[in-house]
Design a protein around this motif. Structure first.
Motif, mmCIF file in Angstrom:
data_model
loop_
_atom_site.group_PDB
_atom_site.id
_atom_site.type_symbol
_atom_site.label_atom_id
_atom_site.label_comp_id
_atom_site.label_asym_id
_atom_site.label_seq_id
_atom_site.Cartn_x
_atom_site.Cartn_y
_atom_site.Cartn_z
ATOM 1 N N THR A 41 -15.057 45.188 7.484
ATOM 2 C CA THR A 41 -14.118 46.305 7.592
ATOM 3 C C THR A 41 -13.017 46.125 6.560
ATOM 4 O O THR A 41 -12.297 45.125 6.574
ATOM 5 N N LEU A 42 -12.908 47.071 5.666
ATOM 6 C CA LEU A 42 -11.893 47.035 4.629
ATOM 7 C C LEU A 42 -10.716 47.898 5.065
ATOM 8 O O LEU A 42 -10.866 49.095 5.328
ATOM 9 N N VAL A 43 -9.536 47.295 5.186
ATOM 10 C CA VAL A 43 -8.345 48.008 5.629
ATOM 11 C C VAL A 43 -7.559 48.456 4.393
ATOM 12 O O VAL A 43 -7.163 47.624 3.575
ATOM 13 N N VAL A 44 -7.362 49.758 4.281
ATOM 14 C CA VAL A 44 -6.663 50.331 3.133
ATOM 15 C C VAL A 44 -5.383 50.998 3.621
ATOM 16 O O VAL A 44 -5.424 51.921 4.438
ATOM 17 N N HIS A 45 -4.257 50.533 3.141
ATOM 18 C CA HIS A 45 -2.951 51.104 3.468
ATOM 19 C C HIS A 45 -2.612 52.098 2.361
ATOM 20 O O HIS A 45 -2.487 51.720 1.192
ATOM 21 N N THR A 46 -2.472 53.374 2.691
ATOM 22 C CA THR A 46 -2.420 54.401 1.661
ATOM 23 C C THR A 46 -1.413 55.492 1.984
ATOM 24 O O THR A 46 -1.062 55.722 3.147
ATOM 25 N N GLN A 47 -0.948 56.157 0.945
ATOM 26 C CA GLN A 47 -0.115 57.342 1.096
ATOM 27 C C GLN A 47 -0.962 58.605 1.134
ATOM 28 O O GLN A 47 -0.441 59.699 1.353
ATOM 29 N N LEU A 48 -2.251 58.476 0.905
ATOM 30 C CA LEU A 48 -3.160 59.611 0.957
ATOM 31 C C LEU A 48 -3.828 59.666 2.324
ATOM 32 O O LEU A 48 -4.148 58.634 2.900
ATOM 33 N N LYS A 75 -11.124 51.355 7.025
ATOM 34 C CA LYS A 75 -10.093 51.806 7.968
ATOM 35 C C LYS A 75 -8.835 52.151 7.174
ATOM 36 O O LYS A 75 -8.262 51.295 6.492
ATOM 37 N N ASN A 76 -8.422 53.418 7.233
ATOM 38 C CA ASN A 76 -7.227 53.863 6.514
ATOM 39 C C ASN A 76 -6.002 53.792 7.410
ATOM 40 O O ASN A 76 -6.015 54.279 8.544
ATOM 41 N N LEU A 77 -4.935 53.160 6.898
ATOM 42 C CA LEU A 77 -3.625 53.173 7.538
ATOM 43 C C LEU A 77 -2.738 54.041 6.657
ATOM 44 O O LEU A 77 -2.545 53.749 5.485
ATOM 45 N N VAL A 78 -2.215 55.126 7.217
ATOM 46 C CA VAL A 78 -1.533 56.122 6.403
ATOM 47 C C VAL A 78 -0.035 56.124 6.678
ATOM 48 O O VAL A 78 0.401 56.256 7.818
ATOM 49 N N ASN A 79 0.748 55.961 5.627
ATOM 50 C CA ASN A 79 2.202 56.119 5.663
ATOM 51 C C ASN A 79 2.620 56.896 4.434
ATOM 52 O O ASN A 79 1.882 56.966 3.451
ATOM 53 N N VAL A 99 -6.106 46.267 1.007
ATOM 54 C CA VAL A 99 -5.814 47.016 -0.216
ATOM 55 C C VAL A 99 -4.668 47.963 0.089
ATOM 56 O O VAL A 99 -4.617 48.560 1.172
ATOM 57 N N VAL A 100 -3.739 48.099 -0.857
ATOM 58 C CA VAL A 100 -2.592 48.990 -0.674
ATOM 59 C C VAL A 100 -2.582 49.999 -1.822
ATOM 60 O O VAL A 100 -2.694 49.621 -2.988
ATOM 61 N N MET A 101 -2.441 51.287 -1.480
ATOM 62 C CA MET A 101 -2.357 52.351 -2.480
ATOM 63 C C MET A 101 -0.934 52.898 -2.483
ATOM 64 O O MET A 101 -0.546 53.655 -1.594
ATOM 65 N N VAL A 102 -0.141 52.493 -3.480
ATOM 66 C CA VAL A 102 1.256 52.907 -3.530
ATOM 67 C C VAL A 102 1.727 52.819 -4.973
ATOM 68 O O VAL A 102 1.073 52.205 -5.823
ATOM 69 N N ASN A 103 2.883 53.430 -5.245
ATOM 70 C CA ASN A 103 3.400 53.434 -6.611
ATOM 71 C C ASN A 103 4.198 52.171 -6.921
ATOM 72 O O ASN A 103 4.525 51.382 -6.035
ATOM 73 N N LEU A 104 4.509 52.016 -8.187
ATOM 74 C CA LEU A 104 5.300 50.875 -8.663
ATOM 75 C C LEU A 104 6.750 51.317 -8.723
ATOM 76 O O LEU A 104 7.167 52.009 -9.659
ATOM 77 N N TYR A 105 7.518 50.929 -7.706
ATOM 78 C CA TYR A 105 8.891 51.414 -7.603
ATOM 79 C C TYR A 105 9.615 50.645 -6.511
ATOM 80 O O TYR A 105 9.032 50.323 -5.474
ATOM 81 N N ASP A 106 10.898 50.341 -6.758
ATOM 82 C CA ASP A 106 11.752 49.765 -5.728
ATOM 83 C C ASP A 106 11.147 48.456 -5.211
ATOM 84 O O ASP A 106 10.911 47.541 -5.975
ATOM 85 N N LYS A 107 10.889 48.356 -3.911
ATOM 86 C CA LYS A 107 10.423 47.107 -3.321
ATOM 87 C C LYS A 107 9.129 46.597 -3.947
ATOM 88 O O LYS A 107 8.930 45.395 -4.092
ATOM 89 N N THR A 108 8.229 47.501 -4.311
ATOM 90 C CA THR A 108 6.914 47.052 -4.772
ATOM 91 C C THR A 108 6.987 46.298 -6.095
ATOM 92 O O THR A 108 6.067 45.543 -6.427
ATOM 93 N N LEU A 109 8.067 46.478 -6.849
ATOM 94 C CA LEU A 109 8.217 45.762 -8.110
ATOM 95 C C LEU A 109 8.181 44.240 -7.902
ATOM 96 O O LEU A 109 7.770 43.503 -8.802
ATOM 97 N N ALA A 110 8.608 43.794 -6.742
ATOM 98 C CA ALA A 110 8.707 42.349 -6.494
ATOM 99 C C ALA A 110 7.481 41.769 -5.798
ATOM 100 O O ALA A 110 7.390 40.546 -5.637
ATOM 101 N N TRP A 111 6.551 42.591 -5.379
ATOM 102 C CA TRP A 111 5.470 42.101 -4.534
ATOM 103 C C TRP A 111 4.651 40.977 -5.166
ATOM 104 O O TRP A 111 4.390 39.957 -4.528
#
Length: 429
Positions: A41-48, A75-79, A99-111
């Motif tokens: 099961t692949l868990v994908v955290h996405t804005q879509l 399994k999609n986790l949507v926020n 896997v996380v689908m999100v833009n490069l901005y603010d907090k994610t710059l440091a991940w």
């Protein structure tokens, strides 16, 4: 030496486990139970997945992936805007998505730097996908240490949309290309009861437009310095701030712009209450057909002595990428199958043709069903490109800059006060 992601790191970034109770639920899954221990099961955290442009195409692609890979479940986790905070909370509990689908901005710059996600450069090479990425996109997603933060996917084209019918009604003969022409057009539009430029002065859309205007007198290298350091004291930056306040106090922006958001901005333009907006391609894709029919796209008008040859637009390649988490490394075979699938030319083309998305990958597909997106893609040497500041602004200063933006859109705030507010956002960080 890189640090690991700690409770202190995330609390400093404005999140942490204590915030979990206040966070919205994740698609039938607790924010602290995001990971699935099932190796298939692949868990994908996405804005879509809901109303975000491209969501129907993404969900259809996931269905097709599962049909072609019957042994793998997604399994999609949507926020939406709170995805980064929810992810950080789940990472603290070591229950983050794969896997996380999100833009490069603010907090994610440091991940990547704090080991919340991994350097995907070796995977790009091992899976033979590096050549699928546009060189500019690869550069944007690569940090100062040479690490590729995520697999680039969505890009954005950010021109200025002009409602030609409203301009004609107000007696504006041509699309303004200079500040003086824009001010003259604003006066005529106001005389007809129409808002000139609508903008979300209380959120990220206003921050981006102000950054674009400030860059009127800055080269790209100078702009990188300004937004990396928060030093707005140079001659070009000060002239850009003065140009912004000159336009604002001349009535170019919609009334009470400092309180508007991206939603209210889009509503004003799409219902033809306002004639002009600076709009990213995902917003252009949502302009109703009857409005798009008499809308043209171009750049932001220039002032005398500008550092650019033509009106400016923003183009960037950091809108959405596929990040791999430490949990995802444990399921790397499934992650590889998924990302190889999402990088396939025919899947990439579907996002362009079905959803009007701009892509950070090589593709011959065109957005024929989204006329304004297609027109923006065809803008050539008549416009000049300025920087999207997101990848240069220190993460801790991002939200403070939006607060400073609202102050700056308030009429009567002097150029010196705007500069002080911008620089204070960096000092407070």
């Amino acid at each position: 030496m890189r640090s690991s992601l700690t409770r202190r790191d995330l609390l400093a970034a404005g999140s942490g486990l204590a915030a979990a109770a206040a966070l919205p639920a994740l698609s039938g899954c607790s924010s602290l139970a995001s990971a699935d221990s099932d190796p298939d099961t692949l868990v994908v955290h996405t804005q879509l997945g809901t109303t975000a442009p491209g969501s129907p195409t993404y969900l259809a692609a996931v269905d097709l992936f599962q049909e072609e890979n019957p042994g793998v479940k997604v399994k999609n986790l949507v926020n939406s805007d709170d995805l980064a905070q929810v992810y950080e909370t789940s990472r603290l509990a070591r229950k983050e998505a794969d896997v996380v689908m999100v833009n490069l901005y603010d907090k994610t710059l440091a991940w990547t730097d704090v080991d919340a996600t991994v350097d995907v450069g070796p995977y790009l090479d091992a899976w033979g996908l590096r050549e699928r990425v546009l060189p500019a996109a690869l550069a944007d997603w690569t940090d100062d240490e040479g690490r590729v933060r995520a697999f680039p996917y969505f890009a954005t084209n950010w021109p200025v949309a002009y409602n030609r019918a409203l301009l004609d009604r107000a007696g504006v003969d041509s699309i303004p290309t200079t500040g003086d022409q824009l001010i003259a057009a604003a006066r005529k539009l106001r005389a007809k009861g129409l808002a000139p430029v609508t903008v979300g002065g209380n959120d990220w859309t206003g921050q981006k437009l102000m950054a674009q205007i400030i860059q009127t007198f800055l080269s790209q290298d100078e702009a990188r310095h300004v937004y990396s350091t928060g030093d707005f004291g140079g001659r070009g930056a000060r002239r850009g701030i003065e140009y912004f306040t000159h336009l604002r106090d001349a009535g170019v922006f919609a009334d009470k712009a400092q309180g508007l958001t991206s939603d209210s901005m889009n509503t004003q333009f799409n219902t033809e209450e306002a004639a002009i907006q600076s709009a990213m391609s995902s917003a252009l894709a949502k302009v109703p057909d009857e409005v798009a029919h008499h809308t043209e796209v171009g750049g932001w008008p220039l002032a005398d002595g500008a550092a650019h040859e033509g009106p400016t637009v923003i183009r960037a390649y950091t809108l959405i990428g596929f990040w791999i988490s430490p949990n995802g490394v444990r399921k790397i075979e499934q992650v590889e199958k998924f990302l190889r699938f999402m990088y396939r030319p025919e899947i990439v083309a579907r996002f362009v043709t079905e959803s009007g998305r701009d892509m950070a990958l090589r593709t011959d597909a065109v957005s024929t069903g989204f006329p304004l997106v297609g027109a923006a893609q065809r803008l050539g040497p008549e416009v000049s490109q300025v920087l999207l500041p997101d990848v240069y602004v220190p993460p801790a200063a991002a939200q403070s800059l939006i607060t400073a933006t609202s102050t700056s859109f308030t009429r009567g705030t002097t150029a010196a006060q705007v500069r002080a507010a911008l620089e204070s956002a960096y000092r407070s960080a």
